[in-house]
Design a protein around this motif. Structure first.
Motif, PDB file in Angstrom:
ATOM      1  N   PHE A  64      25.038  -4.369  58.370  1.00 52.06           N
ATOM      2  CA  PHE A  64      23.636  -4.212  57.997  1.00 52.06           C
ATOM      3  C   PHE A  64      23.020  -3.073  58.792  1.00 52.06           C
ATOM      4  O   PHE A  64      23.206  -2.980  59.999  1.00 52.06           O
ATOM      5  N   ASP A  65      22.301  -2.200  58.122  1.00 51.30           N
ATOM      6  CA  ASP A  65      21.704  -1.030  58.751  1.00 51.30           C
ATOM      7  C   ASP A  65      20.184  -1.125  58.666  1.00 51.30           C
ATOM      8  O   ASP A  65      19.589  -0.892  57.628  1.00 51.30           O
ATOM      9  N   ARG A  66      19.591  -1.463  59.797  1.00 50.99           N
ATOM     10  CA  ARG A  66      18.142  -1.645  59.881  1.00 50.99           C
ATOM     11  C   ARG A  66      17.397  -0.363  59.508  1.00 50.99           C
ATOM     12  O   ARG A  66      16.375  -0.384  58.828  1.00 50.99           O
ATOM     13  N   GLU A  67      17.952   0.774  59.964  1.00 49.35           N
ATOM     14  CA  GLU A  67      17.317   2.065  59.723  1.00 49.35           C
ATOM     15  C   GLU A  67      17.241   2.387  58.227  1.00 49.35           C
ATOM     16  O   GLU A  67      16.229   2.876  57.723  1.00 49.35           O
ATOM     17  N   LYS A  68      18.316   2.054  57.550  1.00 43.01           N
ATOM     18  CA  LYS A  68      18.389   2.303  56.110  1.00 43.01           C
ATOM     19  C   LYS A  68      17.346   1.459  55.375  1.00 43.01           C
ATOM     20  O   LYS A  68      16.667   1.942  54.466  1.00 43.01           O
ATOM     21  N   LEU A  69      17.229   0.217  55.788  1.00 37.14           N
ATOM     22  CA  LEU A  69      16.229  -0.676  55.205  1.00 37.14           C
ATOM     23  C   LEU A  69      14.827  -0.115  55.433  1.00 37.14           C
ATOM     24  O   LEU A  69      14.002  -0.044  54.523  1.00 37.14           O
ATOM     25  N   ARG A  70      14.574   0.303  56.692  1.00 34.70           N
ATOM     26  CA  ARG A  70      13.258   0.825  57.038  1.00 34.70           C
ATOM     27  C   ARG A  70      12.934   2.086  56.224  1.00 34.70           C
ATOM     28  O   ARG A  70      11.823   2.254  55.737  1.00 34.70           O
ATOM     29  N   ASN A  71      13.927   2.958  56.068  1.00 30.20           N
ATOM     30  CA  ASN A  71      13.706   4.184  55.291  1.00 30.20           C
ATOM     31  C   ASN A  71      13.364   3.874  53.835  1.00 30.20           C
ATOM     32  O   ASN A  71      12.506   4.525  53.239  1.00 30.20           O
ATOM     33  N   GLY A  72      14.053   2.887  53.279  1.00 25.26           N
ATOM     34  CA  GLY A  72      13.786   2.507  51.892  1.00 25.26           C
ATOM     35  C   GLY A  72      12.370   1.992  51.721  1.00 25.26           C
ATOM     36  O   GLY A  72      11.668   2.338  50.760  1.00 25.26           O
ATOM     37  N   HIS A  75       9.828   4.899  52.233  1.00 26.80           N
ATOM     38  CA  HIS A  75       9.775   5.755  51.048  1.00 26.80           C
ATOM     39  C   HIS A  75       8.805   5.188  50.013  1.00 26.80           C
ATOM     40  O   HIS A  75       8.019   5.913  49.408  1.00 26.80           O
ATOM     41  N   ALA A  76       8.874   3.881  49.819  1.00 22.19           N
ATOM     42  CA  ALA A  76       8.021   3.238  48.813  1.00 22.19           C
ATOM     43  C   ALA A  76       6.588   3.055  49.305  1.00 22.19           C
ATOM     44  O   ALA A  76       5.635   3.075  48.526  1.00 22.19           O
ATOM     45  N   ALA A  77       6.421   2.904  50.623  1.00 24.90           N
ATOM     46  CA  ALA A  77       5.126   2.480  51.153  1.00 24.90           C
ATOM     47  C   ALA A  77       4.319   3.611  51.789  1.00 24.90           C
ATOM     48  O   ALA A  77       3.230   3.372  52.310  1.00 24.90           O
ATOM     49  N   THR A  78       4.827   4.845  51.732  1.00 24.30           N
ATOM     50  CA  THR A  78       4.111   5.976  52.318  1.00 24.30           C
ATOM     51  C   THR A  78       2.701   6.082  51.744  1.00 24.30           C
ATOM     52  O   THR A  78       2.507   6.057  50.532  1.00 24.30           O
ATOM     53  N   GLY A  79       1.731   6.153  52.643  1.00 16.73           N
ATOM     54  CA  GLY A  79       0.343   6.264  52.203  1.00 16.73           C
ATOM     55  C   GLY A  79      -0.270   4.929  51.807  1.00 16.73           C
ATOM     56  O   GLY A  79      -1.461   4.850  51.497  1.00 16.73           O
ATOM     57  N   ARG A  80       0.536   3.885  51.775  1.00 15.57           N
ATOM     58  CA  ARG A  80       0.033   2.567  51.378  1.00 15.57           C
ATOM     59  C   ARG A  80       0.005   1.615  52.571  1.00 15.57           C
ATOM     60  O   ARG A  80      -0.931   0.854  52.749  1.00 15.57           O
ATOM     61  N   LEU A  81       1.071   1.638  53.348  1.00 13.64           N
ATOM     62  CA  LEU A  81       1.152   0.780  54.529  1.00 13.64           C
ATOM     63  C   LEU A  81       1.337   1.685  55.745  1.00 13.64           C
ATOM     64  O   LEU A  81       2.018   2.701  55.650  1.00 13.64           O
ATOM     65  N   ASP A  82       0.730   1.297  56.865  1.00 13.05           N
ATOM     66  CA  ASP A  82       0.903   2.158  58.039  1.00 13.05           C
ATOM     67  C   ASP A  82       2.264   1.901  58.696  1.00 13.05           C
ATOM     68  O   ASP A  82       2.982   0.959  58.351  1.00 13.05           O
ATOM     69  N   GLU A  83       2.591   2.809  59.613  1.00 13.80           N
ATOM     70  CA  GLU A  83       3.885   2.786  60.286  1.00 13.80           C
ATOM     71  C   GLU A  83       4.194   1.407  60.873  1.00 13.80           C
ATOM     72  O   GLU A  83       5.296   0.893  60.753  1.00 13.80           O
ATOM     73  N   HIS A  84       3.170   0.829  61.486  1.00 15.14           N
ATOM     74  CA  HIS A  84       3.354  -0.467  62.138  1.00 15.14           C
ATOM     75  C   HIS A  84       3.702  -1.551  61.115  1.00 15.14           C
ATOM     76  O   HIS A  84       4.574  -2.380  61.348  1.00 15.14           O
ATOM     77  N   ALA A  85       3.004  -1.522  59.984  1.00 16.84           N
ATOM     78  CA  ALA A  85       3.253  -2.529  58.946  1.00 16.84           C
ATOM     79  C   ALA A  85       4.659  -2.384  58.372  1.00 16.84           C
ATOM     80  O   ALA A  85       5.345  -3.378  58.113  1.00 16.84           O
ATOM     81  N   ILE A  86       5.080  -1.120  58.205  1.00 13.73           N
ATOM     82  CA  ILE A  86       6.425  -0.861  57.672  1.00 13.73           C
ATOM     83  C   ILE A  86       7.478  -1.359  58.651  1.00 13.73           C
ATOM     84  O   ILE A  86       8.429  -2.044  58.279  1.00 13.73           O
ATOM     85  N   GLU A  87       7.252  -1.041  59.933  1.00 11.82           N
ATOM     86  CA  GLU A  87       8.189  -1.458  60.972  1.00 11.82           C
ATOM     87  C   GLU A  87       8.293  -2.974  61.050  1.00 11.82           C
ATOM     88  O   GLU A  87       9.388  -3.533  61.113  1.00 11.82           O
ATOM     89  N   SER A  88       7.154  -3.653  61.021  1.00 13.94           N
ATOM     90  CA  SER A  88       7.225  -5.111  61.165  1.00 13.94           C
ATOM     91  C   SER A  88       7.774  -5.767  59.899  1.00 13.94           C
ATOM     92  O   SER A  88       8.435  -6.793  59.972  1.00 13.94           O
ATOM     93  N   LEU A  89       7.541  -5.138  58.746  1.00 14.30           N
ATOM     94  CA  LEU A  89       8.132  -5.662  57.526  1.00 14.30           C
ATOM     95  C   LEU A  89       9.662  -5.573  57.590  1.00 14.30           C
ATOM     96  O   LEU A  89      10.362  -6.542  57.275  1.00 14.30           O
ATOM     97  N   ALA A  90      10.162  -4.419  58.051  1.00 15.33           N
ATOM     98  CA  ALA A  90      11.613  -4.251  58.184  1.00 15.33           C
ATOM     99  C   ALA A  90      12.179  -5.273  59.167  1.00 15.33           C
ATOM    100  O   ALA A  90      13.228  -5.875  58.923  1.00 15.33           O
ATOM    101  N   ALA A  91      11.453  -5.495  60.281  1.00 11.08           N
ATOM    102  CA  ALA A  91      11.911  -6.452  61.284  1.00 11.08           C
ATOM    103  C   ALA A  91      11.928  -7.874  60.726  1.00 11.08           C
ATOM    104  O   ALA A  91      12.868  -8.638  60.957  1.00 11.08           O
ATOM    105  N   GLU A  92      10.892  -8.214  59.972  1.00 14.52           N
ATOM    106  CA  GLU A  92      10.829  -9.567  59.387  1.00 14.52           C
ATOM    107  C   GLU A  92      11.949  -9.794  58.387  1.00 14.52           C
ATOM    108  O   GLU A  92      12.543 -10.868  58.331  1.00 14.52           O
TER     109      GLU A  92
END
Ligand SMILES: [Zn+2]
Length: 160
Positions: A64-72, A75-92
Motif C-alpha cells: 500500500f502506498d500512502r503517497e499514491k493515495l494522497r496524490n489521487g 488531484h480530485a480535491a484541489t481548490g475544494r479541500l485544503d491541504e490539511h483536509a486532504i492529508e487527514s482524509l488520506a490518513a483516515e
C-alpha cells in the motif's frame, strides 16, 4: 501478511469475520473462520506490524502506498479541500484499510475514497469518480449527479 494457520486443522485458508481494535488501541483483534474446517479462532496483530498489500486488477500485488493515495485525492480535491483536509482524509482511509487488514483490492481503495469524498465535497467526488469510474461523456456525469441528489445530504465533516 503471513498466512494464518488454523489451530484446529492446520490449514492456512481463512476469512476474517470480525476485526476490532484491542483495548489499548495498539493491536487488532480478528475473529477468523477457517475455510477448511469451518471453526473459528482469534488472532491479535500489532497495528504497526500490519503491512497492507494491494491486489491489482492484473493479479499482481504491491505494498500500500500512502503517497499514491494522497496524490489521487489531491488531484480530485484541489481548490475544494485544503491541504490539511486532504492529508487527514488520506490518513483516515489508510487507517480504515489497515483495520480491515489483509489484502485489499485496488477497487476497494477507490470505493473507500469515493465514499469519503461523497460525504465531504461533491465536486471533488465527481472529479475522483470521473477518473476512477472512467466517465466518458456528460451523460455519465449527469447520472452520477442524479445519484448524489437522491441521497440525503451528509453532514460536512469538520477538519480536526
Ligand atoms: Zn481449520
Amino acid at each position: 501478511m503471513a498466512p494464518v494457520r488454523c489451530p484446529f486443522c492446520r490449514e492456512n485458508d481463512d476469512k476474517v469475520v470480525d476485526s476490532r481494535a484491542g483495548e489499548d488501541g495498539a493491536a487488532i483483534r480478528r475473529r477468523r473462520e477457517c475455510l477448511a474446517c469451518g471453526r473459528r479462532f482469534t488472532t491479535y496483530e500489532r497495528i504497526d506490524e500490519l503491512g497492507v498489500m494491494v491486489g491489482k486488477r492484473d493479479g499482481t500485488h504491491e505494498p500500500f502506498d500512502r503517497e499514491k493515495l494522497r496524490n489521487g485525492i489531491e488531484h480530485a480535491a484541489t481548490g475544494r479541500l485544503d491541504e490539511h483536509a486532504i492529508e487527514s482524509l488520506a490518513a483516515e482511509i489508510e487507517e480504515q484499510l489497515r483495520t480491515e487488514g489483509g489484502e485489499i483490492g485496488s477497487d476497494r481503495i477507490g470505493v473507500t475514497v469515493l465514499e469519503r469524498l461523497r460525504a465531504l465535497d461533491h465536486v471533488a467526488y465527481l472529479r475522483f469518480a470521473s477518473v476512477y469510474k472512467g466517465f466518458e461523456d456528460l451523460a455519465d456525469f449527469e447520472r452520477e449527479v442524479v445519484e448524489l441528489q437522491k441521497t440525503t445530504e451528509p453532514k460536512r465533516r469538520q477538519p480536526s
